[in-house]
Design a protein around this motif. Sequence first.
Motif, PDB file in Angstrom:
ATOM      1  N   UNK A 157      56.987  34.873  40.704  1.00 37.57           N
ATOM      2  CA  UNK A 157      56.505  35.073  39.332  1.00 37.57           C
ATOM      3  C   UNK A 157      55.445  34.016  39.060  1.00 37.57           C
ATOM      4  N   UNK A 158      54.253  34.445  38.705  1.00 36.48           N
ATOM      5  CA  UNK A 158      53.123  33.523  38.538  1.00 36.48           C
ATOM      6  C   UNK A 158      53.198  32.820  37.184  1.00 36.48           C
ATOM      7  N   UNK A 159      52.561  31.643  37.115  1.00 40.18           N
ATOM      8  CA  UNK A 159      52.551  30.909  35.853  1.00 40.18           C
ATOM      9  C   UNK A 159      51.939  31.737  34.724  1.00 40.18           C
ATOM     10  N   UNK A 160      52.394  31.483  33.525  1.00 39.37           N
ATOM     11  CA  UNK A 160      51.820  32.159  32.359  1.00 39.37           C
ATOM     12  C   UNK A 160      50.393  31.671  32.142  1.00 39.37           C
ATOM     13  N   UNK A 161      49.510  32.603  31.875  1.00 33.71           N
ATOM     14  CA  UNK A 161      48.159  32.212  31.492  1.00 33.71           C
ATOM     15  C   UNK A 161      47.800  32.918  30.190  1.00 33.71           C
ATOM     16  N   UNK A 162      46.853  32.343  29.457  1.00 37.07           N
ATOM     17  CA  UNK A 162      46.422  32.949  28.206  1.00 37.07           C
ATOM     18  C   UNK A 162      45.324  33.951  28.489  1.00 37.07           C
ATOM     19  N   UNK A 163      45.485  35.164  27.990  1.00 35.42           N
ATOM     20  CA  UNK A 163      44.468  36.194  28.170  1.00 35.42           C
ATOM     21  C   UNK A 163      43.890  36.494  26.794  1.00 35.42           C
ATOM     22  N   UNK A 164      42.581  36.464  26.668  1.00 36.34           N
ATOM     23  CA  UNK A 164      41.978  36.767  25.362  1.00 36.34           C
ATOM     24  C   UNK A 164      41.102  37.997  25.468  1.00 36.34           C
ATOM     25  N   UNK A 165      40.562  38.391  24.320  1.00 40.78           N
ATOM     26  CA  UNK A 165      39.723  39.587  24.211  1.00 40.78           C
ATOM     27  C   UNK A 165      40.441  40.818  24.755  1.00 40.78           C
TER      28      UNK A 165
END
Length: 772
Positions: A485-493
């Motif tokens: 499970x990959x680290x959480x990243x912030x996705x925008x737009x």
Amino acid sequence: MWLPFCFVAALLLAVHGEGRGERSDVYVVYMGAVPPRTSPSFLQETHLRLVGSILKRGKVARSVVVQQYKHSFSGFAARLSKDEAAALRHKPGVVSVFADPVYQLHTTRSWDFLQQTDVKIDSARRYSAKPTASSAPTTDTIIGLLDSGIWPESPSFEDTGFGPVPSRWKGVCMAGDDFNSSNCNKKLIGARYYDLGEVNSAGTRSSSNSPRDEAGHGTHTSSTAAGNAVTGASYYGLASGTAKGGSAASRLAMYRVCSDEGCAGSAILAGFDDAVGDGVDVISVSLGASPFFNPDFSEDPIAIGSFHAVAKGVMVVCSAGNSGPDPSTVVNAAPWIMTVAATTIDRDFESDVVLGGNSSAVKGGAINFSNLDKSPKYPLITGASAKSSSASRVESASHCEPGTLDASKIKGKIVLCNHSQSDTSKMVKVEELQSAGAVGSILVNDADRSVTTAYLDFPVTEVTSEAAADLYKYISSTSEPVATIAPSITVTELKPAPVVVYFSSRGPSAQTGNILKPDVAAPGVNILASWIPTSSLPAGQKQPSQFNLISGTSMACPHVAGAAATVKAWNPTWSPAAIRSAIMTTATQQNNNKAPMTTDSGTVATPFDYGAGQVNPTGALDPGLVYDLAADDYLHFLCNYGYGASQIKLITSPAAGFSCAGNASKDLISDLNYPSIAVTGLGAAASRTVTREVTNVGAQEDAAYTVAVSAPDGLDVKVVPSKLEFTNTVKKLSFQVTFSSKNAPPAKSALTGSITWSDGKHIVRSPFAISN
Ligand SMILES: *[C@@H]1O[C@H](CO)[C@@H](O)[C@H](O)[C@H]1NC(C)=O
Ligand SMILES: *[C@@H]1O[C@H](CO)[C@@H](O)[C@H](O)[C@H]1NC(C)=O
Ligand SMILES: *[C@@H]1O[C@H](CO)[C@@H](O)[C@H](O)[C@H]1NC(C)=O
Ligand SMILES: *[C@@H]1O[C@H](CO)[C@@H](O)[C@H](O)[C@H]1NC(C)=O
Ligand SMILES: CC(=O)N[C@H]1CO[C@H](CO)[C@@H](O)[C@@H]1O
């Protein structure tokens, strides 16, 4: 699914003390507007004499009274027996006597949420309304919040650059535990707290003895309404950016009426009364009753307090509630309140599943603080394959229901669980997996995916059933499936956004379908804003975060309170109704795909989901026309609603000669000069005409507006006249809208559309909902 019902019901029963005979409970005694030329001290004496007249021998009025209301309305809360409360109901001047209700803060408190020791997540991203840098408003505005208190040391509440406290301010900075007058400044100009009585579930007195926030909610909503711009804000690196309140130039005052267990009705009333007396311009209220409680206006502390606030020119903005997506769940729906629904923003937290074999990734979302290796080396197993021999149903095991899995089969593995239509909470499942030695979990969840869950110290991500198909396919394609499970990243737009989130409470209002509710929508999902530093730390983190990401209509409400304060700063003479009109008629209905906004189930949003649409703070500064309302209009609403003139005279002091019209009826509620239109009871081949009046507030005195109608199939909509010409002497013009049906509107739904006035420069749009 969301905790509330049984919990709230239990609290209500605890305070109602039903069937407990002589036990003294707190009752609210509501006595309407303050009579003209009556001083607060005289009023207080009157209350004590009134209580004294009905008390059993040996009880002292002063010792049973817990709150007195004396600025914008008259009344008190007192510890009384059932018989004493009943005796007060018949006393002259008393409008209503009701057991002190407990309301809840409008964050999304699922069981998941409450079972965590830590609280959650909300923000004010890209949310400011400054038309031009050069033209600054001349007036100071003050936003008062009824909430769980405030953390004054947060950088959101520093007062650098603020001028002296406005001279009209009459508020105080109440000293309490870990809070004294030095905690207020030129930004946070006032803070009060109230006796919260028996609002906690254990039935003991709450420890609220300070304006200091112990829950985080009030700090979060305050910074969303009017926090300073704080750069470098994030939740442990997620959602990083500048956190800024809707009206960063406004001052703040906190009225602590809640603990994290709930909010006492008697304290809510005191908060409204003081806020109006202190001189706030806008009151923001992110809390409410359960939709099942549905009190009459005269027994609802929020309806009562806001009625008198609005009568004094103070705007009141409230959250719509988190009981969606079922219809008729909206609360705080009185027509003098601005009611706010919640939408998503264009941001998400992505945590992908990386599969062994060809290392393809499956998109998931959640916040985790785990430490899994980046390469897919952890064995992956479905719940069904890990079924314990004692569990009877594979189905339950595939859902990872507690007690159905064999610990030896899941130890050291990532477990894939179907979470569709599951009654067991995510957190319960995840805790069981964690304690059985699993290294992580993937939940298949389509229902409430739009609200990010923070799993903190256990690696969990959530995937849609569509994405899960790839996972199931991969598992069956190989003898030794592995993943990470990959680290959480912030996705925008993210697109589409905004969408109306599932939990946002929906119209029509249970009280009257002839007022369209909610009024407007604003961001309320995964919002980043200030937080208290005392909540427990996520595993592996050494520093408390100054910000948190939380969700709820609680978070949407202060966005609109901030927008309202900005409109007020630019237009200090506007009434609360004019400000609400400006915000509603300029709201938008499109998402960032330039398509009609939808709900998170994918259907096109209706006015019962989002009212007039998504708030557009800049547009609201120059609406062109407004639908205004005066205090008397609300009295006529009450007449039409069914209140008698004598009852209305108790509630307020109408102009001499006020009486309800002889033709008062529920249907005429549709004629209230509201910026939206709702009509109920329209049968087949029937028609109904409603009247509206608009006031030209644009810069041009000579302005010609023409109407455009967007009507659904089966409904004929005529606006007369179709052109309105304003001049330097003609500021207000009326028009009529006639709705004619071919067939009756479908049961349990409404025919919706809009009428829009435009002079080529301004777009003044009103939604309508016509039902059978
Ligand atoms: C308020 O409390 C702080 C910290 O305890 C203290 O330094 C300060 O002197 C107090 N101020 C007042 C006005 O009591
Ligand atoms: C997940 O559970 C739901 C509800 O029980 C069911 O309809 C669905 O088929 C299950 N999905 C899979 C992949 O088993
Ligand atoms: C990788 O594996 C997944 C799951 O087995 C499959 O759906 C996908 O098509 C594969 N991709 C490539 C590029 O082979
Ligand atoms: C109701 O009565 C008022 C005055 O009593 C009158 O102005 C109004 O036009 C009437 N409305 C309708 C729909 O008959
Ligand atoms: C926000 C956060 O802390 N995310 C963590 C999720 O888990 C990975 C490891 O799998 C960490 O590296 C991330 O920092």
